[in-house]
Design a protein around this motif. Structure first.
Motif, PDB file in Angstrom:
ATOM      1  N   ARG A 130       0.829  -1.219   0.000  1.00  0.00           N
ATOM      2  CA  ARG A 130       0.000   0.000   0.000  1.00  0.00           C
ATOM      3  C   ARG A 130       0.853   1.255   0.000  1.00  0.00           C
ATOM      4  NH1 ARG A 130      -3.504  -2.877   3.564  1.00  0.00           N
ATOM      5  NH2 ARG A 130      -2.680  -1.798   5.384  1.00  0.00           N
ATOM      6  N   GLU A 131       2.105   1.130   0.388  1.00  0.00           N
ATOM      7  CA  GLU A 131       2.987   2.303   0.414  1.00  0.00           C
ATOM      8  C   GLU A 131       3.568   2.626  -0.964  1.00  0.00           C
ATOM      9  OE1 GLU A 131       5.771   1.273   3.432  1.00  0.00           O
ATOM     10  OE2 GLU A 131       4.211   1.375   4.976  1.00  0.00           O
ATOM     11  N   ALA A 132       3.488   1.683  -1.888  1.00  0.00           N
ATOM     12  CA  ALA A 132       4.000   1.917  -3.255  1.00  0.00           C
ATOM     13  C   ALA A 132       3.053   2.859  -3.985  1.00  0.00           C
ATOM     14  CB  ALA A 132       4.087   0.588  -4.002  1.00  0.00           C
ATOM     15  N   PRO A 133       3.498   3.487  -5.078  1.00  0.00           N
ATOM     16  CA  PRO A 133       2.557   4.293  -5.873  1.00  0.00           C
ATOM     17  C   PRO A 133       1.337   3.442  -6.237  1.00  0.00           C
ATOM     18  CG  PRO A 133       4.793   4.568  -6.680  1.00  0.00           C
ATOM     19  CD  PRO A 133       4.851   3.475  -5.655  1.00  0.00           C
ATOM     20  N   ILE A 134       0.176   4.001  -6.027  1.00  0.00           N
ATOM     21  CA  ILE A 134      -1.057   3.218  -6.162  1.00  0.00           C
ATOM     22  C   ILE A 134      -1.260   2.724  -7.600  1.00  0.00           C
ATOM     23  CG2 ILE A 134      -2.664   5.140  -6.639  1.00  0.00           C
ATOM     24  CD1 ILE A 134      -3.344   2.364  -4.128  1.00  0.00           C
ATOM     25  N   GLY A 135      -0.722   3.468  -8.561  1.00  0.00           N
ATOM     26  CA  GLY A 135      -0.858   3.060  -9.960  1.00  0.00           C
ATOM     27  C   GLY A 135      -0.161   1.734 -10.231  1.00  0.00           C
ATOM     28  N   ALA A 136       0.938   1.461  -9.516  1.00  0.00           N
ATOM     29  CA  ALA A 136       1.655   0.194  -9.724  1.00  0.00           C
ATOM     30  C   ALA A 136       0.789  -0.969  -9.272  1.00  0.00           C
ATOM     31  CB  ALA A 136       2.980   0.222  -8.954  1.00  0.00           C
ATOM     32  N   LEU A 137       0.080  -0.776  -8.166  1.00  0.00           N
ATOM     33  CA  LEU A 137      -0.831  -1.827  -7.689  1.00  0.00           C
ATOM     34  C   LEU A 137      -1.938  -2.060  -8.718  1.00  0.00           C
ATOM     35  CD1 LEU A 137      -1.878  -3.724  -5.463  1.00  0.00           C
ATOM     36  CD2 LEU A 137      -3.073  -1.747  -4.474  1.00  0.00           C
ATOM     37  N   GLY A 138      -2.473  -0.982  -9.261  1.00  0.00           N
ATOM     38  CA  GLY A 138      -3.526  -1.121 -10.267  1.00  0.00           C
ATOM     39  C   GLY A 138      -3.036  -1.868 -11.501  1.00  0.00           C
ATOM     40  N   LEU A 139      -1.839  -1.524 -11.964  1.00  0.00           N
ATOM     41  CA  LEU A 139      -1.301  -2.204 -13.149  1.00  0.00           C
ATOM     42  C   LEU A 139      -1.094  -3.694 -12.853  1.00  0.00           C
ATOM     43  CD1 LEU A 139       1.344   0.411 -14.415  1.00  0.00           C
ATOM     44  CD2 LEU A 139      -0.915  -0.064 -15.383  1.00  0.00           C
ATOM     45  N   TRP A 140      -0.639  -3.989 -11.643  1.00  0.00           N
ATOM     46  CA  TRP A 140      -0.425  -5.402 -11.265  1.00  0.00           C
ATOM     47  C   TRP A 140      -1.754  -6.154 -11.290  1.00  0.00           C
ATOM     48  CZ3 TRP A 140      -2.151  -9.089  -7.984  1.00  0.00           C
ATOM     49  CH2 TRP A 140      -1.370 -10.235  -7.845  1.00  0.00           C
ATOM     50  N   ILE A 141      -2.770  -5.587 -10.663  1.00  0.00           N
ATOM     51  CA  ILE A 141      -4.075  -6.283 -10.612  1.00  0.00           C
ATOM     52  C   ILE A 141      -4.629  -6.451 -12.024  1.00  0.00           C
ATOM     53  CG2 ILE A 141      -6.452  -6.186  -9.765  1.00  0.00           C
ATOM     54  CD1 ILE A 141      -5.392  -4.524  -7.377  1.00  0.00           C
ATOM     55  N   GLY A 142      -4.552  -5.390 -12.817  1.00  0.00           N
ATOM     56  CA  GLY A 142      -5.085  -5.464 -14.182  1.00  0.00           C
ATOM     57  C   GLY A 142      -4.442  -6.585 -14.976  1.00  0.00           C
ATOM     58  N   GLU A 143      -3.153  -6.762 -14.774  1.00  0.00           N
ATOM     59  CA  GLU A 143      -2.438  -7.762 -15.574  1.00  0.00           C
ATOM     60  C   GLU A 143      -2.531  -9.176 -15.002  1.00  0.00           C
ATOM     61  OE1 GLU A 143       1.125  -6.077 -17.454  1.00  0.00           O
ATOM     62  OE2 GLU A 143       2.092  -7.935 -16.794  1.00  0.00           O
ATOM     63  N   ASN A 144      -2.694  -9.279 -13.690  1.00  0.00           N
ATOM     64  CA  ASN A 144      -2.588 -10.605 -13.064  1.00  0.00           C
ATOM     65  C   ASN A 144      -3.894 -11.217 -12.594  1.00  0.00           C
ATOM     66  OD1 ASN A 144       0.469 -11.173 -12.845  1.00  0.00           O
ATOM     67  ND2 ASN A 144       0.252  -9.037 -12.198  1.00  0.00           N
ATOM     68  N   VAL A 145      -4.942 -10.438 -12.540  1.00  0.00           N
ATOM     69  CA  VAL A 145      -6.232 -10.979 -12.081  1.00  0.00           C
ATOM     70  C   VAL A 145      -7.230 -10.865 -13.228  1.00  0.00           C
ATOM     71  CG1 VAL A 145      -8.077 -10.780 -10.376  1.00  0.00           C
ATOM     72  CG2 VAL A 145      -5.712 -10.246  -9.714  1.00  0.00           C
ATOM     73  N   ARG A 146      -7.753 -11.970 -13.676  1.00  0.00           N
ATOM     74  CA  ARG A 146      -8.670 -11.946 -14.824  1.00  0.00           C
ATOM     75  C   ARG A 146     -10.124 -11.726 -14.390  1.00  0.00           C
ATOM     76  NH1 ARG A 146      -5.351 -10.573 -17.271  1.00  0.00           N
ATOM     77  NH2 ARG A 146      -3.803 -11.652 -18.523  1.00  0.00           N
ATOM     78  N   ALA A 147     -10.556 -12.442 -13.348  1.00  0.00           N
ATOM     79  CA  ALA A 147     -11.966 -12.339 -12.920  1.00  0.00           C
ATOM     80  C   ALA A 147     -12.177 -11.034 -12.149  1.00  0.00           C
ATOM     81  CB  ALA A 147     -12.311 -13.530 -12.056  1.00  0.00           C
TER      82      ALA A 147
END
Ligand code: F3S
Length: 389
Positions: A192-209
């Motif tokens: 959560r301390e990382a730039p929030i956009g990096a978390l979003g990009l990770w979820i977008g790429e790694n979670v399909r459902a």
């Protein structure tokens, strides 16, 4: 597909050529997606309007509807085009001003609100369960996930057709049965301390459902806006269930998997090393800024005095220029470049920098692809500190 008598009359041309063509488009898309009927919408948001993206064929498509009688039947807003009408930005190159003006004049004559922004929810916040036809992936995921509205990720032509007819096809996220969270995403405190956009990009790429996001209920709306936009950029998401935020009556949960995100998972999503770059463009405002974000940026810039290194670009809805005039001109006087009603992803930019430092995962994703520059993600505060010290 079942059509009401009114819809049949519209399809048969009793409401004019434009309404008939628009309804035909919606019915065809709906049939492909298995829709059994249409649904009335309260708000259309038309994306795909930037001349630098759609070119002359897109321009003709829009103006054809305008010239042949297409008019908004419901409240309709317009996404950013490729021109900074405020004239404040020296980074946005208004090379397509004439063509963009022709598109925009047509859209405004059709009755669309000239907000030229990707945050239509700021102008008309949707209600839970309300049906919309929105283009612009960042706005769509925000409407579904934060407000509990019902909209698919429409392409510009379908959103335009929905505005003219007042209907869209009832399939996808318009059906409660498809609003089901299946993968729990648990975010660690360090992630959560990382730039929030990096978390979003990770979820977008790694979670399909459809993800169920845990541990993020304390994020502010601005951070959620950035998170969701990044997810929708690197993935095809149009809905994320955020525990404690998404209205509970607008989704259900059938968990089939659970993933944990640690800080280390996000390293690859932080972007390029820009330490050796000579001229860095700081960029904030993707999606466009809410007024309180703009005020926060001004406070930070005031703290440091002014922009001293590289450039800082901020993008906002067009109408802020008048509404928040003193604030905008103080930012400008402190060296901030402001572009209104556009952004560097949908426009032509003057490349007077060799790297971009941004808090936006979505713009990091696209700027690299479109403009071929190095891009690094940072928290908003750090972007401002970088360019101001
Ligand atoms: Fe908006 Fe441009 Fe980002 S349209 S969401 S600021 S890419």
């Amino acid at each position: 597909m079942y059509l009401t008598r009114e819809q049949e009359r519209m399809l048969n041309g009793e409401y004019g050529w434009a309404a008939a063509k628009a309804l035909e488009l919606i019915v065809k898309v709906g049939e492909v997606l298995g829709a059994e009927e249409l649904v009335e919408i309260k708000h259309a948001h038309v994306s795909g309007v930037s001349y630098s993206n759609i070119g002359k064929y897109g321009l003709e498509f829009i103006l054809d509807f305008y010239r042949r009688g297409g008019r908004a039947r419901v409240y309709t807003t317009i996404n950013p085009g490729c021109v900074d009408y405020s004239g404040l930005s020296s980074i946005i190159d208004n090379v397509y001003r004439d063509a963009q003006s022709a598109i925009d004049e047509g859209l405004v004559e059709m009755g669309f609100k000239p907000v030229f922004t990707c945050i239509p929810h700021y102008y008309r916040p949707p209600s839970p369960g309300e049906h919309l036809a929105w283009g612009e992936s960042s706005a769509v995921i925000f409407a579904n996930s934060i407000f509990g509205a019902y909209t698919n990720r429409e392409g510009g032509p379908v959103a335009l057709a929905a505005s003219i007819t007042g209907y869209t096809y009832k399939a996808g996220l318009h059906l409660a049965d498809n609003r089901v969270g299946r993968v729990v995403v648990e975010v660690s405190a360090t992630a959560r301390e990382a730039p929030i956009g990096a978390l979003g990009l990770w979820i977008g790429e790694n979670v399909r459902a459809t993800p169920i996001l845990r541990g993020l209920e304390r994020l502010g709306l601005e951070e959620l806006k950035s998170l969701l936009a990044s997810m929708a950029a690197s993935g095809s998401h149009a809905l994320a269930i955020i525990e404690g935020v998404t209205p509970t009556e607008t989704y259900r949960v059938e968990v089939v998997d659970k993933v944990f995100v640690e800080r280390g998972d996000l390293e690859d999503y932080l972007g390029d090393d820009i330490a050796s770059s000579e001229t860095v463009l700081g960029y904030i405002g993707c999606p466009h800024l809410h007024p309180q974000e703009l005020l926060y940026i001004l406070r930070l810039v005031r703290k440091y005095g002014r922009v001293k290194r590289g450039r800082l670009l901020v993008t906002i809805p067009l109408e802020y220029v008048e509404r928040f005039r003193p604030l905008i001109y103080e930012l400008k006087a402190r060296g901030v470049d402001i572009a209104a009603g556009t952004c560097p992803v949908v426009s032509v930019i003057r490349r007077e920098f060799d790297a971009v430092l941004t808090n936006s995962g979505k713009s990091a994703f696209y700027l690299k692809k479109i403009h071929g520059v190095k891009v690094r993600l940072e928290r908003l505060e750090n972007v401002i500190r970088y360019v101001c010290t």
